[in-house]
Design a protein around this motif. Structure first.
Motif, PDB file in Angstrom:
ATOM      1  N   ALA A  46       5.755  -3.588   2.863  1.00  0.00           N
ATOM      2  CA  ALA A  46       4.314  -3.512   2.668  1.00  0.00           C
ATOM      3  C   ALA A  46       3.906  -2.055   2.194  1.00  0.00           C
ATOM      4  CB  ALA A  46       3.533  -3.986   3.793  1.00  0.00           C
ATOM      5  N   VAL A  47       4.782  -0.919   2.868  1.00  0.00           N
ATOM      6  CA  VAL A  47       4.154   0.466   2.931  1.00  0.00           C
ATOM      7  C   VAL A  47       5.257   0.996   2.192  1.00  0.00           C
ATOM      8  CG1 VAL A  47       3.728   2.292   3.974  1.00  0.00           C
ATOM      9  CG2 VAL A  47       3.302   0.543   5.222  1.00  0.00           C
ATOM     10  N   ILE A  48       4.678   1.284   0.757  1.00  0.00           N
ATOM     11  CA  ILE A  48       5.992   1.581  -0.222  1.00  0.00           C
ATOM     12  C   ILE A  48       5.844   2.924  -0.833  1.00  0.00           C
ATOM     13  CG2 ILE A  48       6.227  -0.826  -1.074  1.00  0.00           C
ATOM     14  CD1 ILE A  48       4.093   1.549  -3.139  1.00  0.00           C
ATOM     15  N   SER A  49       6.782   3.317  -1.613  1.00  0.00           N
ATOM     16  CA  SER A  49       6.676   4.771  -2.180  1.00  0.00           C
ATOM     17  C   SER A  49       7.212   4.613  -3.700  1.00  0.00           C
ATOM     18  CB  SER A  49       7.812   5.797  -1.551  1.00  0.00           C
ATOM     19  OG  SER A  49       8.901   5.414  -1.436  1.00  0.00           O
ATOM     20  N   TRP A  50       7.193   5.415  -4.447  1.00  0.00           N
ATOM     21  CA  TRP A  50       7.685   5.465  -5.862  1.00  0.00           C
ATOM     22  C   TRP A  50       9.255   4.909  -5.725  1.00  0.00           C
ATOM     23  CZ3 TRP A  50       5.661   5.167 -10.476  1.00  0.00           C
ATOM     24  CH2 TRP A  50       6.271   5.106 -11.834  1.00  0.00           C
ATOM     25  N   ARG A 105       8.789  10.597 -11.475  1.00  0.00           N
ATOM     26  CA  ARG A 105       7.581   9.632 -11.893  1.00  0.00           C
ATOM     27  C   ARG A 105       6.754  10.361 -13.201  1.00  0.00           C
ATOM     28  NH1 ARG A 105       3.871  11.317  -6.877  1.00  0.00           N
ATOM     29  NH2 ARG A 105       5.711  12.695  -6.513  1.00  0.00           N
ATOM     30  N   PRO A 106       6.314   9.509 -14.081  1.00  0.00           N
ATOM     31  CA  PRO A 106       6.040  10.253 -15.426  1.00  0.00           C
ATOM     32  C   PRO A 106       4.744  11.197 -15.182  1.00  0.00           C
ATOM     33  CG  PRO A 106       5.292   7.924 -15.144  1.00  0.00           C
ATOM     34  CD  PRO A 106       6.159   8.351 -14.067  1.00  0.00           C
ATOM     35  N   GLN A 107       4.742  12.151 -16.239  1.00  0.00           N
ATOM     36  CA  GLN A 107       3.734  13.200 -16.086  1.00  0.00           C
ATOM     37  C   GLN A 107       2.818  12.630 -17.311  1.00  0.00           C
ATOM     38  OE1 GLN A 107       3.213  15.203 -13.509  1.00  0.00           O
ATOM     39  NE2 GLN A 107       4.634  14.186 -12.747  1.00  0.00           N
ATOM     40  N   GLN A 119       2.664   9.754  -3.358  1.00  0.00           N
ATOM     41  CA  GLN A 119       3.343   8.741  -3.897  1.00  0.00           C
ATOM     42  C   GLN A 119       2.459   7.461  -4.369  1.00  0.00           C
ATOM     43  OE1 GLN A 119       7.110   8.270  -3.820  1.00  0.00           O
ATOM     44  NE2 GLN A 119       7.032  10.597  -3.700  1.00  0.00           N
ATOM     45  N   ALA A 120       1.476   7.704  -4.614  1.00  0.00           N
ATOM     46  CA  ALA A 120       0.529   6.742  -4.677  1.00  0.00           C
ATOM     47  C   ALA A 120       0.706   6.081  -6.401  1.00  0.00           C
ATOM     48  CB  ALA A 120      -0.837   7.220  -4.529  1.00  0.00           C
ATOM     49  N   ASP A 121       1.270   6.809  -7.309  1.00  0.00           N
ATOM     50  CA  ASP A 121       1.667   6.208  -8.615  1.00  0.00           C
ATOM     51  C   ASP A 121       2.147   4.980  -8.744  1.00  0.00           C
ATOM     52  OD1 ASP A 121       0.466   8.226 -10.600  1.00  0.00           O
ATOM     53  OD2 ASP A 121       1.753   9.654  -9.663  1.00  0.00           O
ATOM     54  N   ALA A 122       2.913   4.648  -7.621  1.00  0.00           N
ATOM     55  CA  ALA A 122       3.567   3.206  -7.507  1.00  0.00           C
ATOM     56  C   ALA A 122       2.412   2.306  -7.528  1.00  0.00           C
ATOM     57  CB  ALA A 122       4.641   3.165  -6.183  1.00  0.00           C
ATOM     58  N   ILE A 123       1.424   2.335  -6.781  1.00  0.00           N
ATOM     59  CA  ILE A 123       0.334   1.543  -6.728  1.00  0.00           C
ATOM     60  C   ILE A 123      -0.385   1.419  -8.096  1.00  0.00           C
ATOM     61  CG2 ILE A 123      -2.136   0.982  -5.479  1.00  0.00           C
ATOM     62  CD1 ILE A 123       0.362   0.131  -3.966  1.00  0.00           C
ATOM     63  N   THR A 124      -0.717   2.538  -8.633  1.00  0.00           N
ATOM     64  CA  THR A 124      -1.431   2.482  -9.747  1.00  0.00           C
ATOM     65  C   THR A 124      -0.458   1.988 -11.033  1.00  0.00           C
ATOM     66  OG1 THR A 124      -2.304   4.748  -9.159  1.00  0.00           O
ATOM     67  CG2 THR A 124      -2.420   4.244 -11.588  1.00  0.00           C
ATOM     68  N   LEU A 125       0.669   2.352 -10.949  1.00  0.00           N
ATOM     69  CA  LEU A 125       1.508   1.433 -12.022  1.00  0.00           C
ATOM     70  C   LEU A 125       1.328   0.031 -11.976  1.00  0.00           C
ATOM     71  CD1 LEU A 125       3.911   1.274 -13.977  1.00  0.00           C
ATOM     72  CD2 LEU A 125       5.427   1.240 -12.175  1.00  0.00           C
ATOM     73  N   SER A 126       1.544  -0.569 -10.715  1.00  0.00           N
ATOM     74  CA  SER A 126       1.293  -2.024 -10.550  1.00  0.00           C
ATOM     75  C   SER A 126      -0.015  -2.416 -11.033  1.00  0.00           C
ATOM     76  CB  SER A 126       1.446  -2.103  -8.909  1.00  0.00           C
ATOM     77  OG  SER A 126       2.764  -1.948  -8.601  1.00  0.00           O
ATOM     78  N   GLN A 127      -1.060  -1.697 -10.392  1.00  0.00           N
ATOM     79  CA  GLN A 127      -2.295  -1.971 -11.180  1.00  0.00           C
ATOM     80  C   GLN A 127      -2.487  -2.154 -12.498  1.00  0.00           C
ATOM     81  OE1 GLN A 127      -4.735   0.620  -9.063  1.00  0.00           O
ATOM     82  NE2 GLN A 127      -4.821  -0.364  -7.204  1.00  0.00           N
ATOM     83  N   THR A 128      -1.855  -1.098 -13.012  1.00  0.00           N
ATOM     84  CA  THR A 128      -2.000  -0.888 -14.683  1.00  0.00           C
ATOM     85  C   THR A 128      -1.145  -2.021 -15.322  1.00  0.00           C
ATOM     86  OG1 THR A 128      -2.318   1.448 -14.401  1.00  0.00           O
ATOM     87  CG2 THR A 128      -1.283   0.622 -16.595  1.00  0.00           C
ATOM     88  N   LEU A 129       0.084  -2.424 -15.006  1.00  0.00           N
ATOM     89  CA  LEU A 129       0.751  -3.389 -15.383  1.00  0.00           C
ATOM     90  C   LEU A 129      -0.045  -4.770 -15.416  1.00  0.00           C
ATOM     91  CD1 LEU A 129       4.222  -2.819 -13.697  1.00  0.00           C
ATOM     92  CD2 LEU A 129       3.733  -2.556 -16.281  1.00  0.00           C
ATOM     93  N   ARG A 167       0.718  -1.368  -0.032  1.00  0.00           N
ATOM     94  CA  ARG A 167       0.028  -0.072  -0.034  1.00  0.00           C
ATOM     95  C   ARG A 167       0.861   1.190  -0.111  1.00  0.00           C
ATOM     96  NH1 ARG A 167      -0.162  -3.172   3.857  1.00  0.00           N
ATOM     97  NH2 ARG A 167       0.560  -2.712   6.354  1.00  0.00           N
ATOM     98  N   GLU A 168       0.263   2.468  -0.452  1.00  0.00           N
ATOM     99  CA  GLU A 168       1.024   3.378  -0.350  1.00  0.00           C
ATOM    100  C   GLU A 168       1.255   4.134   0.978  1.00  0.00           C
ATOM    101  OE1 GLU A 168      -2.976   4.497   0.684  1.00  0.00           O
ATOM    102  OE2 GLU A 168      -2.216   3.219  -0.842  1.00  0.00           O
ATOM    103  N   ARG A 169       2.606   4.712   0.942  1.00  0.00           N
ATOM    104  CA  ARG A 169       3.005   5.287   2.345  1.00  0.00           C
ATOM    105  C   ARG A 169       2.301   6.798   2.376  1.00  0.00           C
ATOM    106  NH1 ARG A 169       7.008   4.249   5.732  1.00  0.00           N
ATOM    107  NH2 ARG A 169       8.064   2.795   4.342  1.00  0.00           N
TER     108      ARG A 169
END
Length: 774
Positions: A398-402, A420-422, A323-333, A317-319
């Motif tokens: 478990a608690v991650i960041s980009w 992070r990409p824009q 920094q939540a793009d790390a989660i969105t990237l994983s979900q997208t992949l 989960r996002e820290r």
């Protein structure tokens, strides 16, 4: 001296006001999680007993924590309790001298703790959450998944870093169902009027992922190996959702994610809750729970995203939300590999400007931009590595960041991907801005064999030479030529033969281009007779009405209408005849007769033609009856628009009042009230619109009413009265609109009210709107 002191005074007042705002900002809420919270105690278990009264969103609770000291010397347990009334706290059965300051609950333990010392902490409390718990017009309530939301319904450290096992005991009125974090382990009849439901999770769940939903649901379940999938669909969606299809997809999606990740679904049960309206929520998953929203778009996309979120979003989960793009990237992949045909979510049903905040990180626009942009972000080998290594990403903390993701990539492939990409997202608004429209006026000089085309831009324009094809239609042949134009205005002259029937422009290579063409009547008659499609013939029929200077066309139209025509073509001819006759006495009967047609397009054309006959009692009575009997909004809207042209203001105002009294849903009323305001009856329109701001109406009705009030009600006292209701309003979108209205009608009282209220507004979007106003 006096002049100097007077000149100095405004600067003093300005600086005082500036200092006050700066101090206010220092005290203002922080809406994101702390990166590394100070945790003197580890939370082992939470048993929460919650009594909920859906009719007024009142909660009464008892939270029992098992905690363990992380360090020696810890003597105070700190929890967050925003706007909760704490009545009693005990530690190991002994009353504790607690204190509550700035939404923080301080609980002294009996002695200075040693590492590993365990305590049982019992907290009794009550409250009416304004944030953290959402409620819709059906009195369904559910928990928000925005950051720092849980502290509004349970004293807690609601940080992604904190995890514990849970037992939920939720008591509600009979006839209402409950779904919550964990596995449903029991339900009990407390009395004729009350039920209690129990849920438990023997696996630790993040404090930031606690969730529940309470309301009238139709429930269905299915097995998934030794586990279970529960589906709760709001009763208002009975006819709109296929529960068996949702359950089957949930099984399939769970299996595909498990196979890809080589990891079992991490909990014993999955709860899927389907609701009408997202109420401005951005993140739609909690631990063991997925919320699907009918107005969020494709349910399959939401479901797969929520299921993936149980691994990338709950287990990992996002820290911090920034920094939540790390989660969105994983979900997208994962999503792109497992469900490539669906991906885009809807952004409807939220006020303009409401979506731009910290919360947007998990919003539809951000999700959509990732779906569209990930293929272009990195070269193929990097993207393939990311996709193939996604299982190993779960082995990160478990608690991650980009940055943690970027470190992982760098260690394996040496690519410094720390920025992070824009991505840009092509919204409907940007698409509209990119579109180009021209009006094209034809001037045919038969004697000289010249056809002049005059281009006039009506939206945007081409800054470079633009070439489209032109087809010259002659008896027995078609010649092709090119038409080139540019700028806001331009013209071109084509050499044509006098026998030309018509000219057709083709611009398929320019998808953003629209042309509105005004052709000679002879061209239109040729297209009406010989057009290859119904749309071509109907368009020509409608355009004849622009030649009002040609009285012979009325006879030609009447001759055409004696033929067997397609309904769209006949409707076009009716509207053209209305333009040419222009309300001449005795010509209304043809349009009244059209109202009896079996085809709606013809009825609508006849109806719109009748607006040329003001104060005609037969027309007024007929159209009024049509409005009252209209079952569908398009016909109702057209009827009301015609009435504004043929009815006097006083009669129309009375008619709108009768519509408001009879309309229990609100769609007809809101449109009628807008027409009333457009007629100049603003005071009456404001009075009527006020009725539809109440919570019993759906968001689209309430927001339309408030938008109308923002436009027409400029009484600061009225907006101050609406502001008094902010603390009772569960929908942040409505609070946002009320604040916007207050900002447009600012006076000293409203300014002071907003300054005082701001500290109690916990939604970042509404809070920011207040800040912008002040």
């Amino acid at each position: 001296m006096c002049r100097n002191r007077i000149a100095f005074l405004p600067r003093v007042l300005f600086l005082a006001g500036l200092i006050m705002l700066m101090v206010s900002d220092l005290k203002a809420q922080s809406f994101d999680h702390e990166p590394y919270p100070k945790l003197d105690f580890n939370f082992v278990n939470l048993e929460l007993s919650l009594g909920v009264q859906p009719q007024n969103l009142r909660i009464d609770g008892e939270a029992v924590y098992q905690v363990e000291a992380n360090i020696s010397g810890a003597d105070t347990l700190t929890l967050y309790a925003s706007h909760l009334d704490i009545s009693n706290v005990s530690v190991d059965g002994e009353a504790a001298d607690f204190s509550l300051q700035n939404d923080s609950l301080f609980i002294p333990v009996n002695d200075s703790a040693e590492v590993g010392s365990q305590y049982e902490v019992n907290i009794r409390y009550s409250g009416r959450p304004q944030f953290g718990v959402l409620q819709n017009r059906n009195e369904t309530i559910w928990s928000s998944q925005l950051p720092k939301a849980q502290r509004h319904w349970v004293p807690i450290v609601d940080h992604p870093q904190v995890t514990f096992k849970t037992i939920f005991n939720i008591s509600v009125p009979s006839g209402i169902q409950v779904w919550a974090t964990g596995e449903k382990v029991g339900e009990e009849v407390l009395s004729v009027d009350a039920m209690r439901y129990q849920f438990a999770s023997q696996k630790e769940v993040p404090a930031s992922g606690l969730s529940f939903a309470i309301g009238g649901f139709d429930n269905q379940s299915t097995g998934y190996g030794e586990k279970k999938i529960n589906l709760a669909v709001a009763k208002s969606l009975d006819s709109k959702i296929d529960p068996q299809a949702v359950l089957q997809n949930a099984q399939d999606y769970l299996a595909s994610v498990e196979e890809k990740l080589q990891r079992e679904y991490p909990f014993k049960q999955l709860q899927i809750v389907v609701l009408e309206d997202h109420n401005g929520e951005k993140k739609s998953w909690g631990a063991t729970t997925i919320f699907l929203y009918k107005n969020r778009g494709d349910l399959d996309t939401q479901l797969m995203r929520g299921i993936i979120g149980q691994w990338f979003g709950v287990q990992q989960r996002e820290r911090q939300w920034n920094q939540a793009d790390a989660i969105t990237l994983s979900q997208t992949l994962l999503f792109k590999e497992l469900l490539p045909d669906s991906s885009i979510l809807s952004s409807k049903d939220q006020p303009k400007g409401f979506g731009h905040s910290l919360y947007s990180q998990f919003g539809s626009e951000q999700w959509n931009s990732w779906q569209k942009g990930i293929g272009e972000w990195q070269n193929e080998s990097v993207t393939v590595f990311m996709r193939d290594s996604i299982t190993k990403m779960l082995e990160l903390s478990a608690v991650i960041s980009w940055e943690e993701y970027a470190n992982f990539w760098y260690d394996h492939i040496g690519q410094p991907l720390f920025e992070r990409p824009q991505f840009s997202f092509d919204s409907a608004e940007s698409s509209q801005r990119d579109s180009v429209a021209y009006e094209v006026y034809y001037d045919f000089n038969e004697a000289e064999g010249e056809l002049k085309l005059q281009f006039e831009a009506t939206q945007g324009y081409f800054g470079e030479l633009t070439t489209i094809e032109a087809y010259e239609i002659y008896p027995g042949k078609v010649d092709t030529s090119e038409v080139t134009f540019t700028g806001k205005e331009d013209s071109i002259v084509l050499q044509v033969q006098p026998t030309i029937n018509t000219l057709q422009l083709s611009y398929e290579d320019y998808p953003t281009l629209t042309l509105d063409e005004f052709k000679p009547s002879s061209f239109l008659i040729s297209e009406l007779r010989n057009g290859e499609t119904v749309e071509e013939r109907a368009k020509a029929a409608r355009k004849l009405g622009y030649h009002t200077e040609n009285p012979d066309l009325q006879l030609a139209i009447q001759d055409f209408m004696k033929q067997d025509l397609e309904p769209k073509v006949e409707a076009g001819l009716l509207l053209s005849m209305a333009d040419i006759t222009d309300g001449a006495s005795g010509t209304e009967q043809a349009f009244l007769d059209a109202l009896k047609s079996d085809h709606q397009v013809i009825r609508e054309a006849g109806l719109m033609a009748l607006q040329n006959y003001p104060q005609n009692s037969t027309v007024v009575n007929t159209v009024q009856a049509m409005a009252q009997q209209a079952n569908e909004m398009p016909m109702f809207k057209k009827s009301m628009q015609v009435l504004t042209a043929v009815m006097d203001e006083e009669s129309f105002s009375g008619f709108v009042e009768s519509i408001v009294q009879a309309d229990t849903v609100g769609h007809q009323s809101i449109f009628a009230i807008k027409e009333l305001a457009n007629m100049g009856q603003v005071e009456d329109a404001v009075d009527q619109a006020n009725l539809f701001t109440e919570s019993e109406y759906s968001y689209d009705i309430r927001s339309a009413a408030l938008q109308l009030l923002i436009q027409h009600d400029h009484a600061a006292s009225n907006w101050l009265n609406r502001g008094q209701e902010l603390a009772e309003e569960a929908d942040p979108r409505i609070r946002f609109l009320i604040v916007r209205g207050m900002g447009q009608n600012m006076n000293d009282e409203i300014r002071q009210f907003l300054m005082d209220y701001r500290q109690d507004e916990y939604d970042a979007r509404v809070h920011q709107k207040i800040k912008d106003i002040l």
